[in-house]
Motif scaffolding. Sequence first.
Motif, PDB file in Angstrom:
ATOM      1  N   ILE A 202       0.838  -1.198   0.000  1.00  0.00           N
ATOM      2  CA  ILE A 202       0.000   0.000   0.000  1.00  0.00           C
ATOM      3  C   ILE A 202       0.872   1.247   0.000  1.00  0.00           C
ATOM      4  N   LEU A 203       0.669   2.080  -0.994  1.00  0.00           N
ATOM      5  CA  LEU A 203       1.298   3.402  -1.032  1.00  0.00           C
ATOM      6  C   LEU A 203       0.317   4.373  -0.400  1.00  0.00           C
ATOM      7  N   THR A 204       0.656   4.891   0.779  1.00  0.00           N
ATOM      8  CA  THR A 204      -0.258   5.818   1.444  1.00  0.00           C
ATOM      9  C   THR A 204       0.257   7.240   1.332  1.00  0.00           C
ATOM     10  N   HIS A 205      -0.638   8.210   1.418  1.00  0.00           N
ATOM     11  CA  HIS A 205      -0.367   9.605   1.074  1.00  0.00           C
ATOM     12  C   HIS A 205      -0.030   9.701  -0.418  1.00  0.00           C
ATOM     13  N   SER A 206      -0.728   8.928  -1.224  1.00  0.00           N
ATOM     14  CA  SER A 206      -0.407   8.849  -2.659  1.00  0.00           C
ATOM     15  C   SER A 206      -0.430  10.206  -3.341  1.00  0.00           C
ATOM     16  N   PHE A 207      -1.280  11.118  -2.858  1.00  0.00           N
ATOM     17  CA  PHE A 207      -1.431  12.408  -3.525  1.00  0.00           C
ATOM     18  C   PHE A 207      -0.841  13.544  -2.684  1.00  0.00           C
ATOM     19  N   SER A 208       0.182  13.203  -1.918  1.00  0.00           N
ATOM     20  CA  SER A 208       0.861  14.214  -1.113  1.00  0.00           C
ATOM     21  C   SER A 208       1.606  15.199  -2.014  1.00  0.00           C
ATOM     22  N   GLY A 246      -2.995  15.856   7.768  1.00  0.00           N
ATOM     23  CA  GLY A 246      -2.852  17.296   7.901  1.00  0.00           C
ATOM     24  C   GLY A 246      -1.896  17.904   6.906  1.00  0.00           C
ATOM     25  N   GLY A 247      -1.192  17.066   6.135  1.00  0.00           N
ATOM     26  CA  GLY A 247      -0.228  17.608   5.184  1.00  0.00           C
ATOM     27  C   GLY A 247      -0.006  16.747   3.973  1.00  0.00           C
ATOM     28  N   SER A 248      -0.954  15.840   3.676  1.00  0.00           N
ATOM     29  CA  SER A 248      -0.652  14.788   2.693  1.00  0.00           C
ATOM     30  C   SER A 248      -1.658  14.658   1.557  1.00  0.00           C
ATOM     31  N   PHE A 249      -2.403  15.727   1.279  1.00  0.00           N
ATOM     32  CA  PHE A 249      -3.300  15.680   0.116  1.00  0.00           C
ATOM     33  C   PHE A 249      -3.228  17.003  -0.623  1.00  0.00           C
ATOM     34  N   ASP A 250      -2.830  16.925  -1.890  1.00  0.00           N
ATOM     35  CA  ASP A 250      -2.638  18.120  -2.716  1.00  0.00           C
ATOM     36  C   ASP A 250      -3.457  17.959  -3.995  1.00  0.00           C
ATOM     37  N   TYR A 251      -4.380  18.905  -4.204  1.00  0.00           N
ATOM     38  CA  TYR A 251      -5.218  18.824  -5.405  1.00  0.00           C
ATOM     39  C   TYR A 251      -4.383  18.779  -6.687  1.00  0.00           C
ATOM     40  N   THR A 252      -3.295  19.543  -6.733  1.00  0.00           N
ATOM     41  CA  THR A 252      -2.538  19.601  -7.986  1.00  0.00           C
ATOM     42  C   THR A 252      -1.825  18.290  -8.282  1.00  0.00           C
TER      43      THR A 252
END
Length: 379
Positions: A202-208, A246-252
């Motif tokens: 599992i790759l977590t914080h995939s969209f960090s 708190g720091g691991s999801f980025d729309y871009t």
Amino acid sequence: MLDPSQSLRGRRDIGIRYGVIEAVEPDIAEARALRVLNASGKLVTPGLIDLHSHVYPYGSAIGIPADELVTHQCTTTCVSAGDAGANNFAAFRRHIVAQTRTRLYAFVHIANVGLTPFPIAELYNIDFAQVDACAKTIGENADLVLGTKVRMCHCNGTEPLKRAILACEKSGTPAEVMCHIGGVETGELMSQILDLLRPGDILTHSFSGAPNIAGAFTNIVQDGKLLPAALAAKQRGVIFDVGHGGGSFDYTVAEVAIPGGCGPDTISSDIHVFSGNTPGMPYLPWVMSKFMGLGFTLDQVVAMATVNPAKIINRVPKLGTLQVGAPGDVAIMELVEGPVSFVDTRNKKRDGKAYLKPVQTVTGGVAFGRPYGSPFAVR
């Protein structure tokens, strides 16, 4: 009622007896029931499963009691993402799992101290990554433990991940690695991490979109482009998990990765005592709502928080479903339609058209909160 595991959508009554779903029918006479919860006009789904949470209070520096999250998350199952390492997992099992109504599972941290040193990185000293101790803990707790957690940021190159994989392999169980990314040391290291992950890991914080300590952006999207290694990992069966936090999801990052073939397989919160106070509000239904705003259907986001993580856990028959014979785990939410505004963890705003609002949760046939049963019992 919406149950992606059965491709079922429609009005149904659900009968639960002895903690197990006994009937799912268009109409069950109220006379057959000792207690009725009226969910008319609401969205009823399998209980939500949070694959990445921090629910080891008192033993981890960032944990929250899982039962305190229920009113905010509709979670009937939570997975502790590396709160405990080999040295303090026994206390998690005896003192937290045993007295928590929410069903708990865990990834054992490759660092034998788990997340107790937070905010100091637990793997600055690579000697904390004790392969044999971690493997033994996984093997001895295989009913609860899904595998090994490793945080791949700050230091030591690929060595922590290699040790985490080895611990899984030595455990004698079908253990998986949950690999945390977000600002890894170099752009090249990100591709190396992706290449090492095995099918089912599992790759977590995939969209960090978090930068590394030097301020460089080194995640799966670099210079506006999806890394080929990310797509290759996805195609060979690596699980892409959200782990909003708190720091691991980025729309871009998400807006490049998703159309590029690296959409999420599972939606998780990474909820803990710090992320829970951030503007991005990483409570599971709210994170699911953000992905509806990104174009996913209601059915898809419910699947990514129920049946998809249930397949990874694979410890209880029929978890993440409302099939007859499954545990009586039910989430009741309201689909609130209308303009809504979301922010990611770097304060970028996106607008949506609907969001999910928690209403009620039933775990093992027992409802949380009002109306209370008398005498009160959890089973």
